[in-house]
Scaffold this motif. Sequence first.
Motif, PDB file in Angstrom:
ATOM      1  N   MET A 149       0.834  -1.203   0.000  1.00  0.00           N
ATOM      2  CA  MET A 149       0.000   0.000   0.000  1.00  0.00           C
ATOM      3  C   MET A 149       0.868   1.252   0.000  1.00  0.00           C
ATOM      4  SD  MET A 149      -3.043  -1.009  -0.369  1.00  0.00           S
ATOM      5  CE  MET A 149      -3.690   0.627  -0.321  1.00  0.00           C
ATOM      6  N   VAL A 150       1.940   1.240   0.787  1.00  0.00           N
ATOM      7  CA  VAL A 150       2.846   2.393   0.808  1.00  0.00           C
ATOM      8  C   VAL A 150       3.467   2.595  -0.572  1.00  0.00           C
ATOM      9  CG1 VAL A 150       5.021   3.290   1.751  1.00  0.00           C
ATOM     10  CG2 VAL A 150       3.303   2.300   3.292  1.00  0.00           C
ATOM     11  N   LEU A 151       3.948   1.519  -1.189  1.00  0.00           N
ATOM     12  CA  LEU A 151       4.536   1.636  -2.531  1.00  0.00           C
ATOM     13  C   LEU A 151       3.509   2.152  -3.541  1.00  0.00           C
ATOM     14  CD1 LEU A 151       6.758  -1.575  -2.873  1.00  0.00           C
ATOM     15  CD2 LEU A 151       7.523   0.799  -2.587  1.00  0.00           C
ATOM     16  N   GLY A 193      11.756   0.161  -6.245  1.00  0.00           N
ATOM     17  CA  GLY A 193      10.422   0.087  -5.651  1.00  0.00           C
ATOM     18  C   GLY A 193       9.346  -0.019  -6.717  1.00  0.00           C
ATOM     19  N   ARG A 194       9.502   0.738  -7.798  1.00  0.00           N
ATOM     20  CA  ARG A 194       8.533   0.656  -8.898  1.00  0.00           C
ATOM     21  C   ARG A 194       8.540  -0.741  -9.522  1.00  0.00           C
ATOM     22  NH1 ARG A 194       6.339   5.449  -9.982  1.00  0.00           N
ATOM     23  NH2 ARG A 194       7.497   7.300  -9.354  1.00  0.00           N
ATOM     24  N   GLU A 195       9.737  -1.299  -9.679  1.00  0.00           N
ATOM     25  CA  GLU A 195       9.845  -2.649 -10.249  1.00  0.00           C
ATOM     26  C   GLU A 195       9.198  -3.677  -9.311  1.00  0.00           C
ATOM     27  OE1 GLU A 195      10.303  -5.601 -12.830  1.00  0.00           O
ATOM     28  OE2 GLU A 195      10.650  -3.481 -13.265  1.00  0.00           O
ATOM     29  N   SER A 196       9.440  -3.542  -8.021  1.00  0.00           N
ATOM     30  CA  SER A 196       8.841  -4.442  -7.046  1.00  0.00           C
ATOM     31  C   SER A 196       7.318  -4.339  -7.087  1.00  0.00           C
ATOM     32  CB  SER A 196       9.355  -4.105  -5.648  1.00  0.00           C
ATOM     33  OG  SER A 196       8.751  -4.922  -4.684  1.00  0.00           O
ATOM     34  N   LEU A 197       6.810  -3.125  -7.214  1.00  0.00           N
ATOM     35  CA  LEU A 197       5.370  -2.915  -7.292  1.00  0.00           C
ATOM     36  C   LEU A 197       4.800  -3.545  -8.563  1.00  0.00           C
ATOM     37  CD1 LEU A 197       2.922  -1.608  -5.953  1.00  0.00           C
ATOM     38  CD2 LEU A 197       3.510   0.515  -7.151  1.00  0.00           C
TER      39      LEU A 197
END
Length: 89
Positions: A9-11, A76-80
């Motif tokens: 949710m934070v990401l 972080g974008r990739e993880s999301l």
Amino acid sequence: MYSTDAQMMVLTVLAGGPRHGYAINTAIEELTGRKLGPGSLYGALTRLEARGLIEPAAEGSEGQERQRTMRITEAGRESLRTSSSNWRG
């Protein structure tokens, strides 16, 4: 809400732009109808930062965890993206 849910949710919120803790929690409440408890929110921020998925948006605010503006990193974008595609099945 599980720890990984809080982190996702934070990401998700930070993918829309940098925010500080209170604004992150307000956006999460708008999305889900529920706020995270302080331990869940700041725990998620700490874990995400330690993993290099988020970072402070501006230097010079060390020691002011609740007022630091955070932004998502490319990792972080990739993880999301990866988590979102896995979630969709």
